[in-house]
Design an enzyme around this catalytic site. Structure first.
Site, PDB file in Angstrom:
ATOM      1  CB  THR A 130     -30.091  46.896 -28.840  1.00  0.00           C
ATOM      2  OG1 THR A 130     -29.918  46.211 -27.605  1.00  0.00           O
ATOM      3  CG2 THR A 130     -28.966  47.891 -29.046  1.00  0.00           C
ATOM      4  CG  ASP A 175     -35.458  47.480 -22.938  1.00  0.00           C
ATOM      5  OD1 ASP A 175     -35.602  47.726 -24.150  1.00  0.00           O
ATOM      6  OD2 ASP A 175     -34.886  46.454 -22.514  1.00  0.00           O
ATOM      7  CG  HIS A 214     -29.616  27.318 -57.214  1.00  0.00           C
ATOM      8  ND1 HIS A 214     -30.654  26.753 -56.502  1.00  0.00           N
ATOM      9  CD2 HIS A 214     -28.938  26.304 -57.797  1.00  0.00           C
ATOM     10  CE1 HIS A 214     -30.610  25.438 -56.667  1.00  0.00           C
ATOM     11  NE2 HIS A 214     -29.577  25.140 -57.436  1.00  0.00           N
ATOM     12  CB  ILE A 241     -34.401  35.758 -22.676  1.00  0.00           C
ATOM     13  CG1 ILE A 241     -34.228  37.139 -23.338  1.00  0.00           C
ATOM     14  CG2 ILE A 241     -33.260  35.495 -21.688  1.00  0.00           C
ATOM     15  CD1 ILE A 241     -34.274  38.322 -22.396  1.00  0.00           C
TER      16      ILE A 241
END
Ligand SMILES: Cc1cc2nc3c(=O)[nH]c(=O)nc-3n(C[C@H](O)[C@H](O)[C@H](O)COP(=O)(O)OP(=O)(O)OC[C@H]3O[C@@H](n4cnc5c(N)ncnc54)[C@H](O)[C@@H]3O)c2cc1C
Length: 440
Positions: free
Chosen positions: A284, A276, A411, A151
């Protein structure tokens, strides 16, 4: 904005009986069916302070990425000179336009999520709070960022791109602890070339405000003056205090992360936790595979006990240049598999030949010497997040180096390098601690 959510969804197979409302479910959070669910039958958020401001949409991934897009233009204006573009005046950035447009987009997204909930039969009860705070940053000044994690680097890139003078203070010698070593060096060098100043092995000790309002940051090595803002990006902890978890006996670690088993169940059988708040892979999409769209939903509502699959979770850092990665680092691969082959490339991309900028690309493949399976794929350079998402399918599927070699390149791209790395940069012989523990 802060909402209460009242879920009128009933789990049809297990419980259609409203008399069982006592086994009510609480869901905290919003990104996914989020964080904590009590009881599998009826989900109803009864308390009126349900917070709707999920980090990803309002305070994390989305606003951050929009600001990355905004800040990248300054690099692109610089690049364009070598391709013949001339500007009569220096392009100027207008922060308030960015904020107005960004906030409108966040409002739009919030509206979509509200509708999804409404259409799913969820009653939204507005509680307290605001969707957005003004979040004004004066971008023309000198900013100190404390921290060397992803972050911190993302915001260093954003603010630098928007023409602030950016200083990053980190305790260690290098940024991005836990990432591939070469990428830690590479991204630090590339960001320094763009004008960001890194102060390594410096720990902040105090911040002083001068009479003119500017801030000074005192570290173990000296005092740095004249900052308009000091931003701390030194990590996050699950906000699990005062939820009553201790009272009912939910076990948490010393950082407040809720402990769960493989099925996301806490130490109290009727309470589950995802995202979390369990402090494992704080992303997420991981919260999503665990929660509403993933394992927990299947376990609780489809009668299919399901563990989330954490193998080969790809991730990105939207620094400038960005980083994309999937699978194991070299150190993890040696620990797990012993003998590995490492392929690396460090080159100047085609665009830089005319732009004249010092941009480079770094790529790394880690291959199991015994099975030839690609164990890890890492990149730092333009478009790496987009590109690694595609390669993540191959790594997740367990494809081998021979499969990569047999794939025809596109390419000219940077990506073709991943299918044309013929000679290992080094071959490493190690002793595995426990083969395949990380499941790759
Ligand atoms: C600056 C930043 C940038 C990020 N960038 C990325 C990125 O680029 N890609 C990525 O994948 N991840 C990114 N993340 C991480 C990502 O935001 C989180 O992993 C993700 O939001 C986790 O989802 P979650 O549902 O577990 O928690 P959250 O999104 O934090 O949601 C938890 C919700 O619960 C609410 N809540 C908390 N306590 C209570 C309570 N007592 N009662 C009711 N509600 C409560 C909170 O207000 C919040 O709405 C970023 C994070 C930050 C901070």
């Amino acid at each position: 904005m802060v909402f209460s959510l009242k879920f009128n969804i009933q789990c049809s197979r297990q419980c259609k009986d409203n008399s069982r409302k006592s086994s009510i479910g609480y869901i905290f959070g919003f990104t996914v069916i989020n964080v904590i669910v009590f009881g599998p039958c009826l989900l109803e958020v009864v308390k009126s302070k349900f917070v709707y401001n999920c980090r990803c949409v309002l305070r994390g991934c989305i606003p951050k990425k929009l600001m990355v897009y905004a800040s990248k233009y300054s690099h692109e204006f610089d690049e364009s000179n070598g391709f013949g573009w001339k500007y009569d005046t220096e392009p100027r950035h207008d922060w308030s336009t960015l904020m107005v447009n960004k906030n409108a987009e966040l409002q739009r997204l919030t509206g979509i999520y509200k509708n999804i909930l409404k259409n799913a039969g969820v009653t939204l009860i507005e509680g307290r709070g605001k969707i957005l705070d003004p979040h004004t940053v004066d971008v023309d000044e000198k900013v100190a960022i404390v921290g060397g994690g992803y972050i911190a680097l993302e915001f260093a890139g954003i603010l630098n791109g928007l023409k602030s003078e950016v200083h990053v203070f980190i305790r260690q010698k290098k940024v991005l602890q836990g990432f591939v070593e070469e990428i830690r060096d590479f991204v630090g060098e590339q960001m320094s070339l763009q004008g960001i100043e890194f102060h390594t092995e410096e720990s902040p000790q105090a911040i002083f405000k001068s009479a003119d309002g500017s801030l000074s940051l005192k570290t173990n090595k000296g005092t740095f003056e004249s900052f308009s803002h000091v931003m701390f990006a030194t990590g996050r902890r699950p906000n699990t205090k005062n939820l009553g978890l201790e009272t009912v006996g939910v076990k948490m670690n010393k950082n407040g992360a809720i402990e769960v088993d493989e099925y996301l169940r806490t130490t109290v059988p009727s309470i589950w936790a995802v995202g979390d708040v369990t402090d494992r892979i704080n992303l997420t999409p991981v919260a999503l595979i665990e929660g509403g769209a993933g394992a927990l939903a299947k376990t609780l509502f489809q009668n299919e006990p399901t563990k989330p699959d954490f193998r080969a979770v790809p991730s990105a850092v939207f620094s400038q240049p960005p980083i994309g990665q999937v699978g194991l680092t070299e150190e993890q691969a040696i620990k797990e598999y012993g003998d590995i082959d490492v392929y690396t490339a460090n080159f100047r991309p085609l665009k830089a030949t005319l732009s004249g900028l010092p941009d480079r690309v770094f790529m790394k493949l880690i291959v199991c010497a015994k099975t030839s399976k690609v164990l890890g794929l890492h990149m730092c350079g333009a478009d790496s997040a987009e590109l690694v998402q595609g390669f993540a399918v191959a790594v997740k599927a367990g494809l081998t180096k021979a499969d990569f070699d047999a794939t025809v390149g596109i390419h000219p791209t940077s990506a073709e390098e991943f299918v044309t790395m013929r000679t290992p940069t080094r071959k490493i012989q190690g002793s595995p601690e426990s083969e395949g523990k990380l499941g790759l």
